[in-house]
Enzyme design. Structure first.
Site, short mmCIF file in Angstrom:
data_model
loop_
_atom_site.label_atom_id
_atom_site.label_comp_id
_atom_site.label_asym_id
_atom_site.label_seq_id
_atom_site.Cartn_x
_atom_site.Cartn_y
_atom_site.Cartn_z
CE LYS A 120 -4.10 -2.18 1.87
NZ LYS A 120 -4.78 -2.61 3.08
CE LYS A 199 -5.84 -10.39 -6.93
NZ LYS A 199 -5.55 -10.26 -5.58
CE LYS A 202 -12.19 -2.20 -5.31
NZ LYS A 202 -12.73 -3.53 -5.08
P1 ADP Z 1 -9.27 -5.21 -5.46
O1 ADP Z 1 -7.94 -5.83 -5.79
O2 ADP Z 1 -10.12 -5.06 -6.67
O3 ADP Z 1 -9.15 -3.92 -4.68
P2 ADP Z 1 -9.95 -6.37 -2.95
O4 ADP Z 1 -8.53 -6.31 -2.52
O5 ADP Z 1 -10.93 -5.41 -2.34
O6 ADP Z 1 -10.02 -6.26 -4.54
O7 ADP Z 1 -10.46 -7.86 -2.75
C1 ADP Z 1 -11.53 -8.26 -1.94
C2 ADP Z 1 -11.57 -9.77 -1.92
O8 ADP Z 1 -11.69 -10.31 -3.24
C3 ADP Z 1 -10.30 -10.40 -1.34
O9 ADP Z 1 -10.65 -11.52 -0.56
C4 ADP Z 1 -9.51 -10.81 -2.54
O10 ADP Z 1 -8.66 -11.89 -2.27
C5 ADP Z 1 -10.60 -11.18 -3.53
N1 ADP Z 1 -10.12 -10.90 -4.88
C6 ADP Z 1 -9.91 -9.67 -5.42
N2 ADP Z 1 -9.47 -9.76 -6.69
C7 ADP Z 1 -9.39 -11.08 -6.97
C8 ADP Z 1 -8.99 -11.82 -8.13
N3 ADP Z 1 -8.62 -11.20 -9.24
N4 ADP Z 1 -9.01 -13.16 -8.08
C9 ADP Z 1 -9.43 -13.79 -6.94
N5 ADP Z 1 -9.81 -13.16 -5.82
C10 ADP Z 1 -9.79 -11.81 -5.81
#
Ligand code: ADP
Ligand code: TRP
Length: 335
Positions: A120, A199, A202
């Site tokens: 972060k 991956k 957002k």
């Molecule tokens: P982002 O990366 O979009 O900000 P978050 O970190 O808020 O997503 O993720 C929230 C949940 O969704 C977590 O448990 C994370 O492991 C899962 N997650 C997010 N992106 C993926 C992905 N591309 N594949 C599998 N799980 C994901």
């Protein structure tokens, strides 16, 4: 040490979700799907991690909007308040108190090794004390409800390891089996790829939102990056983004058939994209309708969160009483 005391009834399943904007397919197949499935086991607690969100989102109206959105998303996607307790993290302020108790047994070095903090900071987020101690608040979330099983994404595994260490250390230092040692469970889909093959996230701007629809959804699906193999040529499904996303919605037989068509040649990526679009639309159709209905009944959603918080808070209060007594304080503060 003897097995820590478990709360009554079946194993407690718990997970939190940050209210950080619109849910995408990665969130769904990597997290939400598993949460909904596990509610069938009974004794599941799910919450909206708004205290955590404050480490990166400091805009009151945006926070309110995101909390509302994630509540609607979960309820629309199948979270059933008769099966799982669903609440806002900040409706149980006892977790902040527990964070303190954990902080006095948490080694600085442990937090300094946290990968998510480093990531972060690299992204340019301010290194606040709150961001640094984020894993302690997360451990408190898990331990306040004396949880046994925590479904999470791969990125959260280190936080779970810290939680286990903290629970063991607290029990050892205060010579009381207050906390069960929680296990984590990873989703089947550890990594859903985005429209560019990285991956889905957002922060990479490569997402397909669950509740996108119509032209907007079509535009994103059609823009999934593919190579330039000609329609007539054979293609490798294992190197294809569209196939990876399409297969999230397909059963084994359909996948085997599609693989053959890839390998045989004569299949255009456009056709698979259209298939994916149809799958997304039909898979989430009922959820979309439920979301629309719930969005026009905000008091129903509020009532779910309120009654969830009442149950969650009663549990957290019980745990805090044990914790306060274990460290040598009054079980409950003077009213
Ligand atoms: P982002 O990366 O979009 O900000 P978050 O970190 O808020 O997503 O993720 C929230 C949940 O969704 C977590 O448990 C994370 O492991 C899962 N997650 C997010 N992106 C993926 C992905 N591309 N594949 C599998 N799980 C994901
Ligand atoms: N840190 C988690 C995430 O970003 C959200 C979270 C907060 C959580 N507290 C939790 C997850 C407790 C599981 C258990 O996805």
């Amino acid at each position: 040490m003897t097995e820590p005391k478990a709360p009554n009834g079946p194993k407690r399943v718990l997970s939190g979700v940050q209210p950080s904007g619109k849910l995408h397919l990665g969130n769904y197949f990597g997290a939400v799907h598993q949460h909904i499935e596990l509610q069938e086991q009974g004794n599941a607690f799910y919450f909206i991690a708004d205290y955590h969100a404050l480490t990166t989102l400091q805009d009151a109206s945006k926070l309110r909007e995101n909390v509302r959105d994630v509540a609607l998303d979960y309820l629309a996607l199948g979270l059933d308040p008769d099966k799982a307790v669903f609440f806002r993290q900040s409706d149980v302020p006892e977790v902040c108190e527990l964070t303190w108790f954990l902080s006095v047994v948490a080694p600085m070095g442990m937090l300094q090794k946290a990968v998510s903090f480093k990531e972060k900071i690299e992204k340019g987020i301010d290194a606040s004390v709150g961001l640094f101690s984020y894993p302690l608040l997360m451990a408190a979330d898990i331990l306040a409800y004396r949880s046994h099983l925590v479904p999470v994404g791969k990125d959260q595994v280190q936080h779970l390891e810290m939680t286990r260490d903290l629970a063991e250390k607290f029990n050892r230092v205060f010579q009381k089996e207050v906390f069960p040692i929680p296990e984590y469970r990873l989703s089947r889909e550890a990594k859903v790829s985005g429209i560019d093959g990285q991956k889905m996230s957002k922060s990479y701007g490569n997402t397909i939102e669950i509740f996108a629809e119509g032209k907007a959804l079509k535009k994103v699906v059609m823009s999934i990056v593919t190579d330039s193999t000609a329609v007539a040529d054979a293609k490798d499904p294992d190197k294809c983004n569209v196939y990876a996303l399409w297969s999230l919605f397909a059963d084994e037989a359909a996948k085997a058939q599609m693989r053959q068509r890839y390998l045989a040649g004569g299949l255009g990526y456009g056709e698979v994209k259209k298939g994916l679009l149809t799958s997304i639309e039909s898979y989430f159709e009922a959820a979309r309708d439920r979301r629309r209905r719930l969005a026009s009944h905000p008091s129903e959603v509020e009532e779910v969160l309120r009654s969830g918080a009442v149950k969650a808070r009663a549990e957290a209060k019980m745990t805090l009483e044990l914790v306060r007594e274990a460290v040598g304080m009054r079980g409950s503060p003077i009213a």
